[in-house]
Design a protein around this motif. Structure first.
Motif, PDB file in Angstrom:
ATOM      1  N   MET A   1       2.967 -62.508  -2.771  1.00  0.00           N
ATOM      2  CA  MET A   1       2.283 -63.797  -2.918  1.00  0.00           C
ATOM      3  C   MET A   1       0.811 -63.613  -2.533  1.00  0.00           C
ATOM      4  O   MET A   1       0.502 -63.091  -1.473  1.00  0.00           O
ATOM      5  N   ARG A   2      -0.092 -64.067  -3.410  1.00  0.00           N
ATOM      6  CA  ARG A   2      -1.510 -63.879  -3.156  1.00  0.00           C
ATOM      7  C   ARG A   2      -1.991 -64.837  -2.079  1.00  0.00           C
ATOM      8  O   ARG A   2      -1.686 -66.040  -2.101  1.00  0.00           O
ATOM      9  N   ARG A   3      -2.744 -64.284  -1.107  1.00  0.00           N
ATOM     10  CA  ARG A   3      -3.264 -65.108  -0.031  1.00  0.00           C
ATOM     11  C   ARG A   3      -4.386 -65.996  -0.542  1.00  0.00           C
ATOM     12  O   ARG A   3      -5.199 -65.605  -1.366  1.00  0.00           O
ATOM     13  N   ARG A   4      -4.410 -67.211  -0.003  1.00  0.00           N
ATOM     14  CA  ARG A   4      -5.442 -68.170  -0.389  1.00  0.00           C
ATOM     15  C   ARG A   4      -6.784 -67.714   0.171  1.00  0.00           C
ATOM     16  O   ARG A   4      -6.893 -67.320   1.331  1.00  0.00           O
ATOM     17  N   ALA A   5      -7.818 -67.763  -0.659  1.00  0.00           N
ATOM     18  CA  ALA A   5      -9.145 -67.343  -0.227  1.00  0.00           C
ATOM     19  C   ALA A   5      -9.671 -68.272   0.862  1.00  0.00           C
ATOM     20  O   ALA A   5      -9.481 -69.493   0.806  1.00  0.00           O
ATOM     21  N   GLN A   6     -10.316 -67.692   1.844  1.00  0.00           N
ATOM     22  CA  GLN A   6     -10.898 -68.469   2.924  1.00  0.00           C
ATOM     23  C   GLN A   6     -12.199 -69.123   2.454  1.00  0.00           C
ATOM     24  O   GLN A   6     -12.983 -68.520   1.710  1.00  0.00           O
ATOM     25  N   PRO A   7     -12.461 -70.364   2.886  1.00  0.00           N
ATOM     26  CA  PRO A   7     -13.725 -71.003   2.511  1.00  0.00           C
ATOM     27  C   PRO A   7     -14.896 -70.295   3.183  1.00  0.00           C
ATOM     28  O   PRO A   7     -14.729 -69.650   4.224  1.00  0.00           O
ATOM     29  N   PRO A   8     -16.079 -70.396   2.617  1.00  0.00           N
ATOM     30  CA  PRO A   8     -17.256 -69.787   3.254  1.00  0.00           C
ATOM     31  C   PRO A   8     -17.555 -70.483   4.579  1.00  0.00           C
ATOM     32  O   PRO A   8     -17.117 -71.622   4.802  1.00  0.00           O
ATOM     33  N   GLY A  60     -31.536 -85.040   2.223  1.00  0.00           N
ATOM     34  CA  GLY A  60     -31.392 -83.592   2.224  1.00  0.00           C
ATOM     35  C   GLY A  60     -30.454 -83.068   3.286  1.00  0.00           C
ATOM     36  O   GLY A  60     -30.599 -81.924   3.740  1.00  0.00           O
ATOM     37  N   ARG A  61     -29.458 -83.877   3.653  1.00  0.00           N
ATOM     38  CA  ARG A  61     -28.538 -83.492   4.733  1.00  0.00           C
ATOM     39  C   ARG A  61     -27.161 -83.082   4.220  1.00  0.00           C
ATOM     40  O   ARG A  61     -26.219 -82.941   5.003  1.00  0.00           O
ATOM     41  N   VAL A  62     -27.012 -82.892   2.918  1.00  0.00           N
ATOM     42  CA  VAL A  62     -25.788 -82.342   2.333  1.00  0.00           C
ATOM     43  C   VAL A  62     -26.113 -80.920   1.887  1.00  0.00           C
ATOM     44  O   VAL A  62     -27.029 -80.703   1.084  1.00  0.00           O
ATOM     45  N   LEU A  63     -25.367 -79.953   2.420  1.00  0.00           N
ATOM     46  CA  LEU A  63     -25.675 -78.548   2.183  1.00  0.00           C
ATOM     47  C   LEU A  63     -24.552 -77.840   1.449  1.00  0.00           C
ATOM     48  O   LEU A  63     -23.369 -78.184   1.612  1.00  0.00           O
ATOM     49  N   GLY A  64     -24.932 -76.833   0.660  1.00  0.00           N
ATOM     50  CA  GLY A  64     -23.978 -75.941   0.020  1.00  0.00           C
ATOM     51  C   GLY A  64     -23.919 -74.628   0.776  1.00  0.00           C
ATOM     52  O   GLY A  64     -24.546 -74.461   1.835  1.00  0.00           O
ATOM     53  N   PRO A  65     -23.138 -73.649   0.270  1.00  0.00           N
ATOM     54  CA  PRO A  65     -23.039 -72.345   0.935  1.00  0.00           C
ATOM     55  C   PRO A  65     -24.413 -71.730   1.174  1.00  0.00           C
ATOM     56  O   PRO A  65     -25.324 -71.849   0.342  1.00  0.00           O
ATOM     57  N   GLY A  66     -24.542 -71.104   2.353  1.00  0.00           N
ATOM     58  CA  GLY A  66     -25.805 -70.468   2.690  1.00  0.00           C
ATOM     59  C   GLY A  66     -26.883 -71.427   3.138  1.00  0.00           C
ATOM     60  O   GLY A  66     -28.020 -71.023   3.388  1.00  0.00           O
ATOM     61  N   GLY A  67     -26.547 -72.721   3.233  1.00  0.00           N
ATOM     62  CA  GLY A  67     -27.531 -73.699   3.691  1.00  0.00           C
ATOM     63  C   GLY A  67     -28.384 -74.298   2.604  1.00  0.00           C
ATOM     64  O   GLY A  67     -29.386 -74.951   2.893  1.00  0.00           O
TER      65      GLY A  67
END
Length: 323
Positions: A1-8, A60-67
């Motif tokens: 069973m493939r493990r679920r990828a961890q979120p960043p 500007g207070r909602v961020l994606g991966p890496g900021g």
């Protein structure tokens, strides 16, 4: 069973011991959300958070991966993650300290005061044991192994390292932790000869309803051992040993015996005191936790150092000087 990828990892640090909200964007097979602003408006429509999230986007207070700062006009990307901190309403400070009973590299056991929630929920966010301990002890990855009711004082366990959390939570799921509580309630001489007594019943609690109820004739799902330890006139001191963990179980079972716990604002009737009214705390204390540590293998028995004030000072407790 493939493990679920961890979120960043979150690009936002904790604030007052509270993690940023993490949101993963769901699939959009019908193209209903051309941009991020449309999705968030639809997600939070009709809630108090709708205007707040729009404000966070604009600021500007909602961020994606890496900021990366996200805007309402950014294209909608199914599967993408975003993070933000909600603006939190001021909370009344619960003016009682948390005492550390035990700390090692894996495990933290504390003596929680009355009126302090274990974990963030509803209107109690920063004024919780988890948030305060993360800040006070500089343990940002601290997580609860179980929960203790906000109105109940006594022992609560936390795992210090994320990798150990599941092992400690499993102890409680498998009922491998021996728990004892102490309670003050009326002393009924007519009932005393029938104690100790094991109470079994079916307890159900509807979402949004404060009181749990016993369902007559249902398959029992709650079991508690009730023992009378001492009596002083009309007041009894009881040891309660839950063998299951239903919401409000001990309070419901004591009330069903005609022995409602002193200071209970729900049983036998809801009185709804103000959230910052600390005058007469529920006289219920999580006194003992005993188990074999699943990480270190050590045999642990922890005992609360707190006392229930009404036992030695009933008049003072009734006058509203309790803690």
């Amino acid at each position: 069973m493939r493990r679920r990828a961890q979120p960043p990892p979150s690009p936002l640090p904790q604030r007052a011991g509270i993690d940023a909200v993490r949101l993963r964007l769901p699939p959009d097979p019908e193209g209903a959300w051309p941009d991020l602003g449309d999705f968030l408006a639809a997600r939070y429509a009709g809630t108090r958070g709708a205007d707040s999230v729009a404000h966070l986007l604009a600021a500007g207070r909602v961020l994606g991966p890496g900021g990366r700062v996200l805007s309402a006009q950014d294209p909608y990307e199914p599967g993408a993650y975003l993070w933000f901190h909600r603006d939190m309403e001021p909370e009344p400070r619960v003016p009682f300290p948390i005492s550390v009973v035990h700390r090692d590299p894996h495990l933290l056991v504390v003596d929680k005061p009355h009126f302090l929630a274990t974990t963030p929920r509803g209107s109690h966010i920063t004024e919780t044991a988890l948030a305060r301990l993360r800040e006070e002890l500089d343990l940002p990855e601290l997580s609860p192994a179980h929960r203790l009711d906000r109105l109940t004082a006594g022992l609560v366990m936390f795992s210090i390292r994320p990798g150990d959390r599941g092992a400690y939570q499993l102890l409680f799921q498998r009922r491998e932790v021996h728990k004892e509580y102490e309670a003050l309630a009326p002393h009924d001489p007519a009932l005393a000869p029938a104690l100790p007594r094991t109470v079994r019943s079916r307890i159900e609690k509807a979402r949004g309803v404060i009181a749990a109820v016993e369902v007559p004739g249902g398959e029992p799902n709650a079991e508690s051992l009730v023992e009378l330890l001492d009596a002083r006139g009309a007041l009894g001191r009881y040891r309660l040993t839950p063998r299951t963990g239903r919401t409000h179980q001990l309070r419901v079972h004591m009330n069903s015996l005609g022995l409602p716990i002193l200071g209970d604002p729900v049983y036998p009737q809801v009185t709804d005191p103000a959230p910052d009214d600390y005058r007469r705390p529920l006289q219920l204390l999580a006194r003992v936790l005993e188990f074999t540590d699943p990480v270190s293998g050590a045999a642990h028995r922890f005992e609360s150092r707190r006392t229930l004030q009404a036992w030695d000072d009933r008049a003072g407790w009734e006058a509203g000087s309790g803690r």
